[in-house]
Design an enzyme around this catalytic site. Structure first.
Site, PDB file in Angstrom:
ATOM      1  N   GLY A  18       0.813  -1.224   0.000  1.00  0.00           N
ATOM      2  CA  GLY A  18       0.000   0.000   0.000  1.00  0.00           C
ATOM      3  C   GLY A  18       0.839   1.263   0.000  1.00  0.00           C
ATOM      4  O   GLY A  18       0.541   2.221   0.713  1.00  0.00           O
ATOM      5  N   LEU A  19       1.863   1.282  -0.828  1.00  0.00           N
ATOM      6  CA  LEU A  19       2.844   2.373  -0.750  1.00  0.00           C
ATOM      7  C   LEU A  19       2.523   3.578  -1.627  1.00  0.00           C
ATOM      8  O   LEU A  19       3.214   4.585  -1.526  1.00  0.00           O
ATOM      9  CB  LEU A  19       4.230   1.831  -1.156  1.00  0.00           C
ATOM     10  CG  LEU A  19       4.789   0.720  -0.278  1.00  0.00           C
ATOM     11  CD1 LEU A  19       6.102   0.193  -0.865  1.00  0.00           C
ATOM     12  CD2 LEU A  19       5.028   1.213   1.143  1.00  0.00           C
ATOM     13  N   SER A  20       1.527   3.478  -2.492  1.00  0.00           N
ATOM     14  CA  SER A  20       1.335   4.529  -3.493  1.00  0.00           C
ATOM     15  C   SER A  20      -0.010   5.239  -3.361  1.00  0.00           C
ATOM     16  O   SER A  20      -0.974   4.875  -4.040  1.00  0.00           O
ATOM     17  CB  SER A  20       1.437   3.932  -4.905  1.00  0.00           C
ATOM     18  OG  SER A  20       2.755   3.649  -5.237  1.00  0.00           O
ATOM     19  N   GLY A  22      -2.928   7.467  -4.218  1.00  0.00           N
ATOM     20  CA  GLY A  22      -3.329   7.934  -5.550  1.00  0.00           C
ATOM     21  C   GLY A  22      -3.379   6.801  -6.557  1.00  0.00           C
ATOM     22  O   GLY A  22      -3.920   6.960  -7.641  1.00  0.00           O
ATOM     23  N   GLU A 178       8.461  10.577 -14.003  1.00  0.00           N
ATOM     24  CA  GLU A 178       8.066   9.172 -13.873  1.00  0.00           C
ATOM     25  C   GLU A 178       8.322   8.378 -15.149  1.00  0.00           C
ATOM     26  O   GLU A 178       7.770   7.297 -15.354  1.00  0.00           O
ATOM     27  CB  GLU A 178       6.588   9.101 -13.462  1.00  0.00           C
ATOM     28  CG  GLU A 178       6.277   9.826 -12.150  1.00  0.00           C
ATOM     29  CD  GLU A 178       6.413   8.952 -10.902  1.00  0.00           C
ATOM     30  OE1 GLU A 178       6.071   7.768 -10.958  1.00  0.00           O
ATOM     31  OE2 GLU A 178       6.879   9.472  -9.870  1.00  0.00           O
ATOM     32  N   HIS A 257      -0.634   8.009 -13.569  1.00  0.00           N
ATOM     33  CA  HIS A 257       0.237   8.188 -14.733  1.00  0.00           C
ATOM     34  C   HIS A 257      -0.666   8.339 -15.952  1.00  0.00           C
ATOM     35  O   HIS A 257      -1.761   7.751 -15.996  1.00  0.00           O
ATOM     36  CB  HIS A 257       1.153   6.972 -14.969  1.00  0.00           C
ATOM     37  CG  HIS A 257       2.236   6.789 -13.957  1.00  0.00           C
ATOM     38  ND1 HIS A 257       2.558   5.561 -13.427  1.00  0.00           N
ATOM     39  CD2 HIS A 257       3.089   7.669 -13.396  1.00  0.00           C
ATOM     40  CE1 HIS A 257       3.561   5.688 -12.576  1.00  0.00           C
ATOM     41  NE2 HIS A 257       3.898   6.967 -12.526  1.00  0.00           N
ATOM     42  N   CYS A 376       2.618  -0.912 -18.107  1.00  0.00           N
ATOM     43  CA  CYS A 376       3.545  -0.506 -17.030  1.00  0.00           C
ATOM     44  C   CYS A 376       4.750  -1.426 -16.975  1.00  0.00           C
ATOM     45  O   CYS A 376       5.836  -1.019 -16.564  1.00  0.00           O
ATOM     46  CB  CYS A 376       2.874  -0.607 -15.669  1.00  0.00           C
ATOM     47  SG  CYS A 376       1.423   0.393 -15.469  1.00  0.00           S
TER      48      CYS A 376
HETATM   49  O1  SUG Z   1       4.278   3.645  -9.015  1.00  0.00           O
HETATM   50  N1  SUG Z   1       2.813   0.680  -7.784  1.00  0.00           N
HETATM   51  C1  SUG Z   1       3.385   1.437  -8.890  1.00  0.00           C
HETATM   52  C2  SUG Z   1       2.663   1.115 -10.170  1.00  0.00           C
HETATM   53  C3  SUG Z   1       3.335   1.716 -11.377  1.00  0.00           C
HETATM   54  C4  SUG Z   1       2.528   1.571 -12.627  1.00  0.00           C
HETATM   55  N2  SUG Z   1       3.210   2.125 -13.723  1.00  0.00           N
HETATM   56  C5  SUG Z   1       2.641   2.761 -14.784  1.00  0.00           C
HETATM   57  N3  SUG Z   1       1.407   3.201 -14.734  1.00  0.00           N
HETATM   58  N4  SUG Z   1       3.360   2.970 -15.822  1.00  0.00           N
HETATM   59  C6  SUG Z   1       3.351   2.940  -8.607  1.00  0.00           C
HETATM   60  O2  SUG Z   1       2.375   3.392  -7.977  1.00  0.00           O
HETATM   61  C7  SUG Z   1       2.727  -0.151  -5.497  1.00  0.00           C
HETATM   62  C8  SUG Z   1       3.652  -0.805  -4.506  1.00  0.00           C
HETATM   63  C9  SUG Z   1       2.946  -1.221  -3.255  1.00  0.00           C
HETATM   64  O3  SUG Z   1       1.986  -0.579  -2.843  1.00  0.00           O
HETATM   65  O4  SUG Z   1       3.353  -2.241  -2.634  1.00  0.00           O
HETATM   66  C10 SUG Z   1       3.457   0.597  -6.615  1.00  0.00           C
HETATM   67  O5  SUG Z   1       4.548   1.070  -6.418  1.00  0.00           O
END
Ligand code: SUG
Length: 453
Positions: A18-20, A22, A178, A257, A376
């Site tokens: 749950g690190l992101s 948004g 990004e 993104h 991605c």
């Molecule tokens: O940056 N998820 C990534 C997903 C990246 C997707 N990339 C593109 N759309 N191109 C991010 O949010 C989640 C990791 C976690 O919650 O454990 C994470 O980093």
């Protein structure tokens, strides 16, 4: 210039932390049990499917996780076991950040300009600084080392370090970048059937200067200034670039993104009606720059809502040109069965004017649950045949390489991983022995910190 995709190999610590904020999938799956082995095998199967369609396909190895130097820099000292144990006890969120396998999403590794479009005739890549999300901000130095190992020929490739704080006053300037996830290259055929140089659409969420609109709920990760700096670094003429702002409301609905709400290839752009601010003007500018073949298929909210676009990842598909010249759309299985998407797909494949002639659904569910769809998971690198032969050969897909990687995953990866398993020091040892063997398999040399300790 045939499309080449470099897919990120999912790392052994794939988990749901749950690190992101948004990114709806990331936050809603926090704490779920992940399946690293399935995740990696799904990724390898996707790469194999594209290779078997006739595309040149490559791999980018994962990063070393948990990353002990990051934990050291955060004040955890002692033996590696002690570092992990104390981080797990005192700051599990920091251990999670240092353990994420997020480098698998190589659309965020760098922004790429093919040799045809760059100032000096080389392929240029600027490593993304990913500075908005702490767990991703630690990727850049390793990404630079890895890309330099894969694209080692300086005659053909220029790899730029991630954008740092570049403002003249010396004050921190958060030029969030990004990578390719916010960049789309369009091309048109010339009269003799060849390809003319590309038109580059850089999409940003906000201006680092503070000017203009910005989302209110979730962070805008990409800045206008980053796109402008990359275009200049790569030597793309201004008249071949468009810098457009993502709709702040889209970001606030989970479009973190631009590749979550639009996808382009050749002269074709599949885009949601609420993707960009001032979208009609941007599409007119693209039509003027790309030429008469430019075609935008604008998907209305009434057919596929932004929320459904985020849930199904319709736009995070790979839109590829097959060797016979027609396009295929590679979609995640999550988008199968949605009535609006089914109608859209039918409309595309049955229209003579639309270049998309086939649609393929692939399973990358483990990655999807962290917000990473088919697009991605790959870095798109248009290469000439000569440039392909300058890539580290072990990083290019072959049937035998695929079999070797599958066996490597089966031998090294855990079936399941929960956030509490990150405290297990054995995971560090397993991960390192896997990566050590992988660098041999791919022939990239000792690219990891632990291989130099
Ligand atoms: O940056 N998820 C990534 C997903 C990246 C997707 N990339 C593109 N759309 N191109 C991010 O949010 C989640 C990791 C976690 O919650 O454990 C994470 O980093």
């Amino acid at each position: 210039m045939p499309e080449t995709n470099f897919d990120g190999i999912v790392g052994p610590t794939h988990n749901y932390a749950g690190l992101s904020p948004g990114n709806v999938a990331s936050t809603s799956n926090q704490g779920a049990i992940a399946r690293p082995r399935d995740a990696a095998l799904q990724g390898l199967a996707k790469a194999a499917a594209l290779a078997r369609l006739g595309l040149v396909q490559g791999w980018i190895p994962p990063q070393e996780r948990p990353h002990i130097p990051t934990l050291n820099a955060l004040g955890f000292t002692g033996s590696e076991e002690v570092v992990i144990a104390s981080a797990a006890r005192e700051a599990p969120h920091l251990l999670a950040r240092a353990s994420s396998a997020s480098a698998m999403w190589t659309a965020n590794a760098a922004t790429v300009t093919p040799s045809k479009d760059s100032g000096d005739g080389r392929v240029h890549m600027t490593v993304a600084n990913l500075r908005t999300m702490p767990h991703r901000s630690i990727e850049a130095p390793q990404t630079a080392r890895t890309l330099r190992a894969i694209f080692h020929s300086e005659r053909h490739f220029a790899i730029h370090d991630a954008l740092a704080n570049l403002n003249a006053s010396g004050a921190p300037s958060p030029w969030g970048d990004e990578g390719a996830a916010n960049h789309t290259r369009f091309t048109a055929s010339s009269n003799n059937g060849g390809e003319v140089s590309g038109v580059h659409l850089f999409v940003f969420g906000a201006q680092a200067s503070g000017a203009g609109r910005r989302p209110s709920r979730y962070p805008a990760r990409q800045t206008l200034e980053a796109g402008q700096a990359i275009a200049a670094l790569h030597g793309i003429p201004n008249e071949r670039c468009i810098h457009a702002q993502q709709h702040p409301a889209a970001i606030d609905h989970g479009v973190f993104h631009n590749d979550v709400i639009s996808v382009g290839n050749g002269s074709f752009y599949l885009v949601h009606e609420l993707a960009l601010l001032d979208q009609d003007r941007v599409l007119d500018d693209l039509a003027a720059m790309v030429g008469p073949n430019f075609q935008a298929l604008v998907v209305p909210e009434s057919e596929v809502s932004v929320a459904d676009a985020v849930r199904t990842y319709l736009f995070n598909s790979q839109l590829i040109t097959l060797p016979d010249g027609v396009m295929a759309l590679i979609l995640p299985v999550e988008s199968e069965g949605h009535p609006g998407i089914a109608r859209l797909v039918q409309q595309m494949v049955s229209s003579d004017a639309c270049p998309v002639k086939s649609v393929i659904y692939l399973n990358v569910r483990e990655s999807m649950r962290n917000g990473g769809g088919p697009a991605c998971l790959r870095l798109r690198v248009p290469l000439t045949p000569e440039e392909v032969s300058a890539v580290a050969p072990g990083c290019l897909w072959t049937p035998a390489g695929h079999v070797a990687l599958e066996s490597w995953v089966r031998r090294h990866y855990r079936e399941e991983l929960s956030p509490k398993d990150l405290a297990d020091p054995q995971l560090l040892r397993e991960s390192r022995s896997a990566l050590d063997e992988l660098t041999d398999l791919l022939g990239v040399g000792s690219i990891y910190d632990f291989q130099h300790a």
